[in-house]
Design an enzyme around this catalytic site. Sequence first.
Site, mmCIF file in Angstrom:
data_model
loop_
_atom_site.group_PDB
_atom_site.id
_atom_site.type_symbol
_atom_site.label_atom_id
_atom_site.label_comp_id
_atom_site.label_asym_id
_atom_site.label_seq_id
_atom_site.Cartn_x
_atom_site.Cartn_y
_atom_site.Cartn_z
ATOM 1 N N GLN A 85 0.742 -1.302 -0.047
ATOM 2 C CA GLN A 85 0.046 -0.088 -0.067
ATOM 3 C C GLN A 85 0.931 1.184 0.172
ATOM 4 O O GLN A 85 1.578 1.518 0.977
ATOM 5 C CB GLN A 85 -0.992 -0.186 1.211
ATOM 6 C CG GLN A 85 -1.942 -1.360 1.370
ATOM 7 C CD GLN A 85 -2.169 -1.427 2.713
ATOM 8 O OE1 GLN A 85 -1.605 -1.535 3.610
ATOM 9 N NE2 GLN A 85 -3.732 -1.848 2.590
ATOM 10 N N GLN A 90 -0.291 -0.447 -5.995
ATOM 11 C CA GLN A 90 -1.306 -0.897 -5.210
ATOM 12 C C GLN A 90 -1.654 0.629 -4.455
ATOM 13 O O GLN A 90 -0.967 1.217 -3.699
ATOM 14 C CB GLN A 90 -0.844 -1.889 -4.060
ATOM 15 C CG GLN A 90 -2.056 -2.169 -3.411
ATOM 16 C CD GLN A 90 -1.664 -3.507 -2.415
ATOM 17 O OE1 GLN A 90 -1.122 -4.251 -2.641
ATOM 18 N NE2 GLN A 90 -2.444 -3.444 -1.418
ATOM 19 N N ASP A 91 -3.168 0.502 -4.748
ATOM 20 C CA ASP A 91 -3.858 1.596 -3.946
ATOM 21 C C ASP A 91 -3.497 2.966 -4.454
ATOM 22 O O ASP A 91 -3.155 3.773 -3.514
ATOM 23 C CB ASP A 91 -3.699 1.454 -2.407
ATOM 24 C CG ASP A 91 -4.260 0.434 -1.860
ATOM 25 O OD1 ASP A 91 -5.149 -0.478 -2.433
ATOM 26 O OD2 ASP A 91 -4.118 -0.009 -0.629
ATOM 27 N N ASP A 101 -6.352 -2.682 -6.575
ATOM 28 C CA ASP A 101 -7.256 -1.994 -6.227
ATOM 29 C C ASP A 101 -7.008 -0.537 -6.218
ATOM 30 O O ASP A 101 -6.952 0.568 -5.181
ATOM 31 C CB ASP A 101 -7.433 -2.245 -4.830
ATOM 32 C CG ASP A 101 -8.142 -3.516 -4.393
ATOM 33 O OD1 ASP A 101 -8.632 -4.271 -5.273
ATOM 34 O OD2 ASP A 101 -7.467 -4.109 -3.269
ATOM 35 N N ARG A 152 -13.598 -5.205 -7.469
ATOM 36 C CA ARG A 152 -13.972 -6.281 -6.475
ATOM 37 C C ARG A 152 -14.545 -5.487 -5.577
ATOM 38 O O ARG A 152 -14.226 -4.390 -5.031
ATOM 39 C CB ARG A 152 -12.648 -7.129 -6.060
ATOM 40 C CG ARG A 152 -11.649 -6.510 -5.515
ATOM 41 C CD ARG A 152 -10.705 -7.348 -5.128
ATOM 42 N NE ARG A 152 -9.617 -6.755 -4.011
ATOM 43 C CZ ARG A 152 -8.731 -7.592 -3.334
ATOM 44 N NH1 ARG A 152 -9.038 -8.509 -2.932
ATOM 45 N NH2 ARG A 152 -7.682 -6.763 -2.535
#
Length: 542
Positions: free
Chosen positions: A340, A362-363, A384, A447
Site C-alpha cells: 500500500q 497498489q492503492d 485496487d 472487486r
Amino acid sequence: MENTYSLKSNESKEEEHHRRNTRRRLIIIALSSAVLLALVAGAVILSTRAKSSSTKGQQSILESICNVTLYQESCYSSISSLNQSTKTPMQIFTLSLQVVLNELTSLKSSTFPENASASNTCRRLIQDAADHVSMSAASLSSDTVHWAEDARTWLSTAVTDQQTCLEALTDPSANISVSTQVEIRASMANAAIFTSNSLAIVSKIPDLIRGRINISSRRRVGDLAGTEAELRPNATVARDGSGDYETIGEAVKAVPERSKRRFFIHVKRGEYKENVVVGKDCWNVVMYGDGSEKTVVSGNLNYVDDGLGPFDSPTLIAEGRGFVAMDMGFKNTAGPEKFQAAALRSSSDRSIFYRCRFDAYQDTLYAHSNRQFYRECAITGTVDFIFGNAAAVFQNCRVEARQPMRGQYNTVTAQSRSDPNQNTGFAIHRCSIGPRGNVTARTFFGRPWEAYSSAVVMVSEIDGVIDPEGWSAWEPGSDAPDSIYYGEYRNDGPGSGLGGRVTWPGYRPAIEDDEAEGFSVEKFIQGSQWIDGLNIRYDPHI
C-alpha cells in the site's frame, strides 16, 4: 486496502507473510461482526422502548419514521430516551442527529490503545464524523436546492469515517490485540448504528423532514462568495526560488482558514519531493501546475517501510472542502514490493481533479469520501488502484493497469459502500481502460471491498486487457455479496464483450438508460452546483 494474492504455492516469503495478515484481518472482522450482531440483538444499545408520557400520536410518528431505518428498535428507543417532545419529522430527524453527536462525543473521550498511530488516525476520523453530522444538522436551515443530498452525503461520510477508523485498528501493522479490537468495535457499535439510522431517514423520507418544497424558484447556494474563471495566483511555488515559496507545504500554510473565496496556488514546473496535506480547514484551494508531467509531486511513504496504510501514506492528501487540482502529477515511488503506497487521498467534498496524473502500484488513488470529480486524468496502478467510498465520477480519463508483482492480479476499483443508504459509488464515464506497457496478469474492473460496493463502467473504450469475467470477488474462488451494484453500459472495444461475464445477482451486464443517468455528473454528484466557474469542461449527462 489489504493486499491481494493468488493461490500459487511458489509465492515469496513476503507474500506469504501478508497472506497470513490478510487471514488474520478476516478473522478479526468475523469476530467483531459477531460482537456487533450481539450488541444489536442485546442490551448494549437502548433496546427497551421507554414509553414515556408522549402521546400516542407522537409515538406513531416516531415509529413510522424509525420503520425506514435498518435498526428500528434502536432508532425508537434512542430518540425516546432524550425525553423531548417530538411532534414533527424535522424534529425527529434533528433528535436522531443529536443522538449520533452524543455518542461520537463519548467516543472522543474513550481510551484508545497507547503508542498506536492507528489510535491517532481514529481520533481524527471520529472528530471528522462529528463535524459531518453537525453539517447535516445545519443543512436543515440551508437555502440550498440539494439540501437533502448534502445531508445524505455528509452522513455517508460519517459512516465511512467510522468504518475507516475500524480498518486502521484491525490492520496487522497496528499491533493491537484481537481482544482489544473487539472491545473497541463494541464501544463504537452504537455510533455506527445511530449514524446509519439518521442516514436512512434523510435518504428515504426527505420530503417529510422539511415538507414538500417547490425548488424550482429556490436559488442555488454554494460555498463560494464568487467564482473565478481566470487563474490568478495568490501564491507561487518554485523550486528555484523564483516564487513566493520553494515548497508546496509552505504555500498551503498561507491559505486562510475556511475561506469562501478561492485561494490559487501556482506550482511551477519541477519535481517536488514532499508529502502535502491540505487540511480540513483549508477550503476552496485551487492548486495548478504547468502540466501533469511537468509539475510533479513525489513521495514514497508506504506500508512496508513506514507502517502506513492508504489513509496516511498518500503523497497528496486533500481534506478541505472545494479542493481543485489542475495540470499536476502526483506519484508514489515506493514500488510494488512496498504494497500500500498511495499517490492521492481525497476526503474533500466537491473536489475536482482536472488534467492530472496519478502514478503508483497498489492503492494509487484513494477516493475516500464525499463528492469528487475527475476529468481528463491519467490513473495507473495494479491492485485496487481506484478505491474508497466517495461518490466519484471519472470522465474522459485514461485508466492504465500495469504489471503487478508475481502472484497478484489487477483490480481497477475497490469501492467500499458499507450501508445501503449511502449515496456513494464509482462512475467511470467516457474513459479508456487499458494496459500500461506489457501486462500479462489478469485484470478486472473491480472487486467488492464492502457488501454494498457500487461501480459502473459506461460509454468507455475497453481494451482486451480486461478479463472476460469482468469483475472479481474479494477472495479468489468465492462469490460476491448479492447486495453489490456493478454495471456496464454501452461500452466498446475488445474487452467490452459481455458473453463471459460473472453471473452474480448484483451484477448488471447492460443497465438501462435511466439507471445509467443516475450515475451522471448531474444526478450522482449534483455537478452543476459546484463544477462551474473554472472553465473545466464536463458532460452533465450520459
